[in-house]
Design an enzyme around this catalytic site. Structure first.
Site, PDB file in Angstrom:
ATOM      1  N   ASP A   1      15.408  63.450  29.995  1.00  0.00           N
ATOM      2  CA  ASP A   1      15.301  63.451  28.537  1.00  0.00           C
ATOM      3  C   ASP A   1      16.439  62.586  27.999  1.00  0.00           C
ATOM      4  O   ASP A   1      17.621  62.901  28.199  1.00  0.00           O
ATOM      5  CB  ASP A   1      15.413  64.885  28.013  1.00  0.00           C
TER       6      ASP A   1
ATOM      7  N   TYR B   1      14.170  58.879  16.541  1.00  0.00           N
ATOM      8  CA  TYR B   1      14.729  59.074  15.194  1.00  0.00           C
ATOM      9  C   TYR B   1      16.234  59.299  15.186  1.00  0.00           C
ATOM     10  O   TYR B   1      16.815  59.472  14.113  1.00  0.00           O
ATOM     11  CB  TYR B   1      14.019  60.230  14.469  1.00  0.00           C
ATOM     12  N   LYS B   2      16.866  59.266  16.344  1.00  0.00           N
ATOM     13  CA  LYS B   2      18.316  59.420  16.392  1.00  0.00           C
ATOM     14  C   LYS B   2      18.969  58.032  16.413  1.00  0.00           C
ATOM     15  O   LYS B   2      19.000  57.339  15.403  1.00  0.00           O
ATOM     16  CB  LYS B   2      18.715  60.269  17.596  1.00  0.00           C
TER      17      LYS B   2
ATOM     18  N   ARG C   1      29.382  69.110  14.967  1.00  0.00           N
ATOM     19  CA  ARG C   1      28.979  67.910  15.711  1.00  0.00           C
ATOM     20  C   ARG C   1      29.129  66.673  14.826  1.00  0.00           C
ATOM     21  O   ARG C   1      28.704  66.664  13.673  1.00  0.00           O
ATOM     22  CB  ARG C   1      27.520  68.001  16.172  1.00  0.00           C
TER      23      ARG C   1
ATOM     24  N   PHE D   1      18.172  71.329  25.550  1.00  0.00           N
ATOM     25  CA  PHE D   1      17.648  71.594  24.214  1.00  0.00           C
ATOM     26  C   PHE D   1      16.473  72.556  24.365  1.00  0.00           C
ATOM     27  O   PHE D   1      15.648  72.388  25.262  1.00  0.00           O
ATOM     28  CB  PHE D   1      17.195  70.277  23.567  1.00  0.00           C
TER      29      PHE D   1
END
Length: 403
Positions: A204, A229-230, A378, A135
């Site tokens: 990560d 938050y995922k 996605r 990312f």
């Protein structure tokens, strides 16, 4: 009613995690014939709202802040929230208590972890390896960390890491799951290879925590970071977390030595003396509103095993691929996510020439995923609130949209 529709209903009927769906605020699913499906498949970007959170946040604002005010730092447990919530996250990433602290953003924690790893590696090692497919923010932070510590940064793919390691390697920053494709990288083997070379492994976990077993302690990971938050459903901008393996905590030298990580934070000394244990990863005053919303959100994990979540995740993604193969015209999409379970996270990425427009139309029809430029659709599968009927309907809507 198609055979896949019938199978979906049967799978939902025996799903042990299905009861968890009621603990989230979700759109009511429509009937099978409706064009608007009401299916949320973007939990890999922002998790759904746990139903307990609004009431808890109201209490924090009205009573803890509004009535108790400054007293809440002690009486409401605000001061100890970063470690307390860290211990709540710890079992979800395979860590014993006292090794995870919550606070700051993922980017800030990547910086802390990577610079801390370089400092522990010593002056004789002058090279950092970073996941070339990472990312973007991880790459940016790695570039800055390399400049600030006088190291050379070398981007390599995870598959290339074993061959790139050497006696110059200080630390390696890797993503557990590729955010574009959903590919799951081999954390145990890569961590072992990094250690064999005498370097430190920094992982990560943004796209794996809350979706699959991580095993930080079991596999000897040195440092790890992740957002909440995922799949952890902590809310937009929820604070991230930092893991420092217990054996390394006394050596962890944070590049951001704030007053909250001081051994005596209220001593107001001019000289810095780091706290012991997980608090060494703190920096400044915690973001209490977001942090306590996260703490409430984590209650949905009560009584849930990560292994059960992983089993359902694989079943959901298998079923989605089967439905796509059945409903979507051949050649219209290409799956970028590995078929092998050992190489798959909890999302499916499909390549499609007009992916941006397709996702826009899918969202209009109630199937919410997301688009990654230039051509990737996605779909994230959060087992705590996504069911098999959702998956089957999403594939049917996708087929109609592509038709």
């Amino acid at each position: 009613m198609s055979e896949l529709t019938v199978r979906a209903e049967k799978l939902d009927a025996v799903d042990e995690l299905a009861v968890k769906r009621a603990e989230f605020v979700l759109d009511a699913a429509s009937d099978h014939a409706a064009d608007v499906a009401g299916i949320y498949l973007d939990g890999n970007s922002l998790g759904a709202l746990p139903a307990v959170v609004p009431g808890r946040v109201e209490d924090v604002v009205r009573r803890q802040w509004g009535e108790l005010r400054i007293r809440s730092w002690e009486e409401s447990g605000w001061w100890t929230a970063p470690e307390r919530i860290g211990d709540r996250i710890a079992p979800l990433v395979g860590a014993a208590p006292g090794q995870v602290v919550v606070g700051d953003s993922t980017s800030v924690n990547v910086f802390k972890a990577l610079v801390g790893a370089v400092r522990m590696a010593g002056d004789g090692r002058d090279e950092l390896l970073v996941d070339a497919t990472t990312f973007p923010t991880d790459g940016y932070i790695a570039q800055s960390a390399a400049r600030m510590t006088g190291r050379t940064l070398r981007p390599v793919t995870p598959a290339e890491v074993p061959g790139a390691l050497g006696d110059r390697t200080a630390a390696v920053l890797l993503n557990h799951v590729d955010y574009r494709t959903g590919r799951l990288h081999d954390l145990p083997a890569l961590t072992a290879a990094v250690h064999e070379a005498g370097a430190l492994a920094v992982w990560d976990l943004c796209h794996s925590a809350g979706a699959l077993p991580v095993g930080l302690d079991e596999h000897g990971v040195d440092l790890a970071v992740g957002c909440t938050y995922k799949y952890l459903n902590g809310g937009p901008g929820a604070p991230a977390y930092l893991y420092v393996r217990r054996e390394l905590q006394d050596r962890f030298d944070s590049p951001l030595p704030g007053w909250n990580s001081h051994a005596e934070p209220f001593g107001m000394r001019s000289g810095y003396e780091p706290a012991s244990g997980a608090p060494r990863g703190r920096v400044g005053t915690p973001d209490i509103l977001s942090m306590l919303a996260l703490e409430a959100a984590l209650e949905v994990w009560d009584g849930v095993s990560v292994e059960a979540v992983r089993a359902k995740s694989l079943a959901l993604t298998d079923f989605f691929l089967e439905c796509v193969a059945e409903y979507v015209p051949e050649g219209r999409v290409e799956c970028l996510t590995p078929v092998a379970h050992a190489e798959r996270g909890s999302q499916i990425a499909l390549r499609c020439d007009d992916a941006g427009e397709v996702m826009k139309r899918l969202i209009e029809r109630g199937v919410v995923g997301d688009f990654r430029a230039p051509d990737v659709l996605r779909f994230g599968f959060t087992p705590l609130y996504v069911g098999f009927a959702d998956v089957e309907r999403a594939a049917r809507v996708l087929a109609r949209t592509l038709g």
